[in-house]
Enzyme design. Structure first.
Site: not given
Ligand code: F6P
Length: 318
Positions: A126-127
């Site tokens: 998700i980063d």
């Protein structure tokens, strides 16, 4: 190339299941046997894998998490661990491996490649912290989840005339904070890439109060500072009530967005194609197209922060 395997590694991200589905179905449609490895590199070391069919990946395209489970495997960081993993793959006649994970998982894949395993990696995190791809798998869903949750925080902040600090994930990359901050109309966005001071934050909050704003939202990227200490400082310096919400792992779950389902599907197919053509590397998405680069290139470089978007978010929040 007769037999390949797929695994998910590191923190899970929405869209991983859509990607597994694509690897399995594209692989089978291309005449390959496809194995699923459980719990990332742990499953490789423990030889915990099974042959998948097109039905193994039915009804998962819309589901968050990963059916193959995931792990951060310490043993795989040793030479003995990687040797054993490579041996287990070779013993089963597996020639190619698809790794879905973040930069740590790519480093692991590079070690396997050195031992003669053909590896195709997909950026699942998700980063959004990988510089060679515009988007990582799961980022879009996570940002949408954060925006939905900030909407709720805004409701209660308005009712109470409060400042709310919302801490989001990012692992050193401010992209979740930046994109969710702009989309939710945050007053302040604090990210590792941009210097800030407590005085300028407090000044902005006091100005907002003077202009009769009913609440202020601060989006804080994790590890920039302690959110509770920040709340205390703000309350002391401005006398405005301040609350903290740490969103945590809710950002990693949930049904993947259309974008992430499609990104996962396209990256999965591309990874299998690469293995069939005997290519080792990392799949990504740049300027609307699926691309691939070498693992080495993917790991050398720092993501460029979108400072113009940041300035725009600041300009719009007066
Ligand atoms: O890399 C994904 C991520 O969710 C980061 O944003 C966060 O810092 C970390 O993983 C949390 O890890 P864990 O799930 O091990 O607590």
């Amino acid at each position: 190339m007769n037999t390949i395997a797929v695994l998910t590694s590191g923190g899970d991200s929405p869209g991983m299941n859509a990607c597994i589905r694509s690897v399995v179905r594209f692989g089978i449609a291309s005449g390959l046997k496809v194995f699923g490895v459980m719990r990332g590199y742990t499953g490789l070391i423990e030889d915990d894998m099974f042959q998948m069919t097109e039905r193994s990946v039915g009804n998962i395209i819309h589901v968050g998490g990963t059916i193959l489970k995931t792990a951060r495997c310490k043993e795989f960081m040793t030479d003995e661990g990687v040797d054993l993993a490579a041996q287990n793959l070779k013993a089963r006649g597996i020639d190619g491996l698809v790794v879905i994970g973040g930069d740590g998982s790519f480093r692991g894949a590079r070690e396997l490649a050195k031992r003669g395993i053909l590896v195709a990696c997909i950026p699942g995190t998700i980063d959004n912290n990988l510089f060679y791809t515009d988007y990582t798998l799961g980022f879009d869903t996570a940002v949408n989840t954060v925006v939905d949750l900030i909407n709720n925080v805004r409701n209660t902040s308005v009712s109470h005339d409060r400042v709310s600090i919302v801490e989001v994930m990012g692992a050193g990359c401010g992209d979740i904070a930046l994109n969710a901050g702009l989309a939710s109309g945050a007053d302040v966005i604090l990210v590792p890439e941009v210097k800030w001071s407590i005085d300028s934050v407090c000044q902005k909050l006091l100005n907002a109060k003077k202009r009769k704003k009913q609440c202020s939202i601060i989006v804080l990227s994790e590890h920039v500072c302690d959110p509770n200490d920040l709340a205390k400082m703000i309350q002391t310096k401005t006398e405005i009530e301040c609350r903290t919400v740490i969103l945590g792992h809710v950002q990693r779950g949930g049904s993947p967005s259309t974008f992430d389902r499609n990104l996962g599907s396209m990256c999965g197919a591309k990874a299998v194609e690469m293995l069939i053509q005997g290519e080792c590397g990392v799949v990504g998405y740049r300027n609307g197209k699926i691309i691939y680069v070498s693992i080495e290139d993917a790991l050398h470089g720092t993501r460029k922060f979108d400072i113009n978007k940041y300035i725009l978010a600041q300009k719009l929040s007066f």
